[in-house]
Design a protein around this motif. Structure first.
Motif, short mmCIF file in Angstrom:
data_model
loop_
_atom_site.label_atom_id
_atom_site.label_comp_id
_atom_site.label_asym_id
_atom_site.label_seq_id
_atom_site.Cartn_x
_atom_site.Cartn_y
_atom_site.Cartn_z
N GLU A 88 -4.42 6.54 -4.72
CA GLU A 88 -3.61 5.31 -4.65
C GLU A 88 -3.89 4.54 -3.36
OE1 GLU A 88 1.10 4.03 -4.75
OE2 GLU A 88 0.49 6.11 -5.11
N LYS A 89 -4.05 5.28 -2.27
CA LYS A 89 -4.34 4.64 -0.98
C LYS A 89 -5.70 3.95 -1.01
CE LYS A 89 -4.51 5.69 3.94
NZ LYS A 89 -4.42 6.77 4.98
N LYS A 90 -6.66 4.60 -1.66
CA LYS A 90 -8.01 4.01 -1.77
C LYS A 90 -7.99 2.75 -2.63
CE LYS A 90 -12.73 5.35 -2.92
NZ LYS A 90 -13.60 6.45 -3.44
N GLU A 91 -7.17 2.80 -3.71
CA GLU A 91 -7.06 1.64 -4.60
C GLU A 91 -6.46 0.44 -3.87
OE1 GLU A 91 -7.33 -0.71 -7.90
OE2 GLU A 91 -8.20 1.28 -7.57
N ARG A 92 -5.40 0.71 -3.02
CA ARG A 92 -4.78 -0.39 -2.26
C ARG A 92 -5.77 -0.99 -1.27
NH1 ARG A 92 -0.15 3.02 -1.98
NH2 ARG A 92 -0.68 3.55 0.19
N LYS A 93 -6.60 -0.12 -0.70
CA LYS A 93 -7.60 -0.60 0.27
C LYS A 93 -8.63 -1.51 -0.41
CE LYS A 93 -10.65 1.11 3.90
NZ LYS A 93 -11.21 2.33 4.54
N GLN A 94 -9.07 -1.12 -1.61
CA GLN A 94 -10.03 -1.94 -2.36
C GLN A 94 -9.41 -3.27 -2.79
OE1 GLN A 94 -11.36 0.56 -5.53
NE2 GLN A 94 -12.86 1.66 -4.25
N GLN A 95 -8.12 -3.22 -3.17
CA GLN A 95 -7.42 -4.44 -3.59
C GLN A 95 -7.31 -5.44 -2.43
OE1 GLN A 95 -3.62 -3.71 -5.34
NE2 GLN A 95 -3.28 -5.83 -5.88
N LYS A 96 -7.01 -4.91 -1.24
CA LYS A 96 -6.94 -5.77 -0.06
C LYS A 96 -8.30 -6.39 0.25
CE LYS A 96 -3.13 -3.52 2.37
NZ LYS A 96 -2.75 -2.76 3.60
N LYS A 97 -9.35 -5.61 0.06
CA LYS A 97 -10.70 -6.10 0.31
C LYS A 97 -11.05 -7.24 -0.65
CE LYS A 97 -15.45 -4.46 0.85
NZ LYS A 97 -16.35 -3.28 0.75
N ARG A 98 -10.68 -7.04 -1.95
CA ARG A 98 -10.95 -8.09 -2.94
C ARG A 98 -10.15 -9.36 -2.63
NH1 ARG A 98 -10.87 -3.63 -6.61
NH2 ARG A 98 -8.68 -4.11 -7.11
N THR A 99 -8.91 -9.15 -2.19
CA THR A 99 -8.07 -10.30 -1.84
C THR A 99 -8.66 -11.06 -0.65
OG1 THR A 99 -6.11 -9.13 -2.61
CG2 THR A 99 -5.76 -11.05 -1.18
#
Length: 297
Positions: free
Chosen positions: A3-14
């Motif tokens: 979940e932490k990795k997914e949030r990190k990728q989402q922030k990167k895409r944003t």
């Protein structure tokens, strides 16, 4: 952990998306700054803000139309409006070429010389009832007058080269403007000659090169004048109706505006129909309420 990795990728895409939006905004801003005068000139020429019922911004009102380069200008000047006195009995407005202003003064001098010559006819004293002798006229100093005999010879008419703008239609139906240079007999009204040439259409050689005129059939140029950089052209009622619809109306306006502004003292064209200024041309509603320049197209 996932979940932490997914949030990190989402922030990167944003962050990437935000950067792309900022980059797009900067490109639009740079484009606007580079073309600010042109955009403002188009808004002013088309009367955009008056059409939507808003007050025209100051930077749009002060925008200057883009001038054509020297290569796009005719060598001759159009007519210029001047006031001419009619021998002290009033005045009227007449269109003359700028370089012909001096001719008016020369004509006036010649007229006065003719009047003085007429007053110098030989004087004959009245005959007395008692005498039949004619009194000799007062002695005059003899002046040698050289009489010149004018011989009429046929000379070739003076010619001028005018830039005319016709339209071309490609096989896929797209319409484009085409500039040609035509040699014509020199006259005192080159602007009217140029517009009438557009109305008459291209000659055979120009037709072979793809030129055609989109000006409405039956259109007549009623009058033309130039003042303060604005050419006012008055057309007959046929000018309002074009068999090609809105594209035909835009094409005929474009032909005339580019041809008129090829003259060095013309910046824009105010169109009249049967002497009246109208806001829109034809049922399709093409704006002609204000003078149109090259930036209007």
């Amino acid at each position: 952990m996932a979940e932490k990795k997914e949030r990190k990728q989402q922030k990167k895409r944003t962050g990437i998306g935000l950067a792309l939006w900022i980059l797009a905004a900067l490109i639009i801003l740079v484009f606007f700054l580079v073309n600010q005068n042109k955009i403002a000139g188009n808004l002013k020429a088309t009367g955009f803000f008056s059409k939507i019922g808003r007050e025209t911004p100051e930077f749009v009102e002060k925008a200057e139309p883009k001038e054509a380069s020297g290569a796009e200008k005719n060598e001759v000047a159009p007519l210029e409006t001047v006031e001419i006195d009619l021998n002290g009995v009033g005045s009227h407005t007449e269109e003359i070429r700028p370089e012909e202003k001096g001719v008016l003064a020369q004509n006036e001098t010649a007229r006065r010389q003719q009047e003085e010559a007429a007053e110098e006819k030989e004087y004959e004293a009245p005959v007395s009832p008692e005498k039949t002798e004619t009194k000799p006229a007062p002695e005059k100093k003899e002046t040698a007058v050289k009489k010149e005999v004018s011989v009429k010879t046929e000379t070739a008419p003076k010619m001028m080269k005018l830039k005319l703008f016709f339209m071309t239609i490609s096989s896929n139906g797209s319409v484009a403007r085409k500039e040609i240079t035509r040699e014509m007999k020199k006259s005192d009204s080159p602007l009217m000659d140029a517009v009438n040439a557009l109305i008459q259409g291209p000659d055979s050689a120009e037709e072979r090169s793809g030129c055609r005129s989109l000006i409405s059939d039956g259109t007549k140029l009623i009058g033309a004048s130039v003042r303060n950089g604005i050419a006012t052209l008055n057309f007959s009622g046929e000018f309002e109706f074009n068999k090609y619809g809105i594209e035909g109306l835009r094409g005929q306006l474009q032909q005339i505006v580019f041809t008129a502004t090829a003259f060095p003292t013309v910046e824009s064209v105010q169109f009249l129909v049967d002497g009246e200024r109208k806001e829109y041309l034809g049922s399709e509603g093409v704006w002609i309420g204000t003078p149109l320049g090259r930036n209007s197209f």
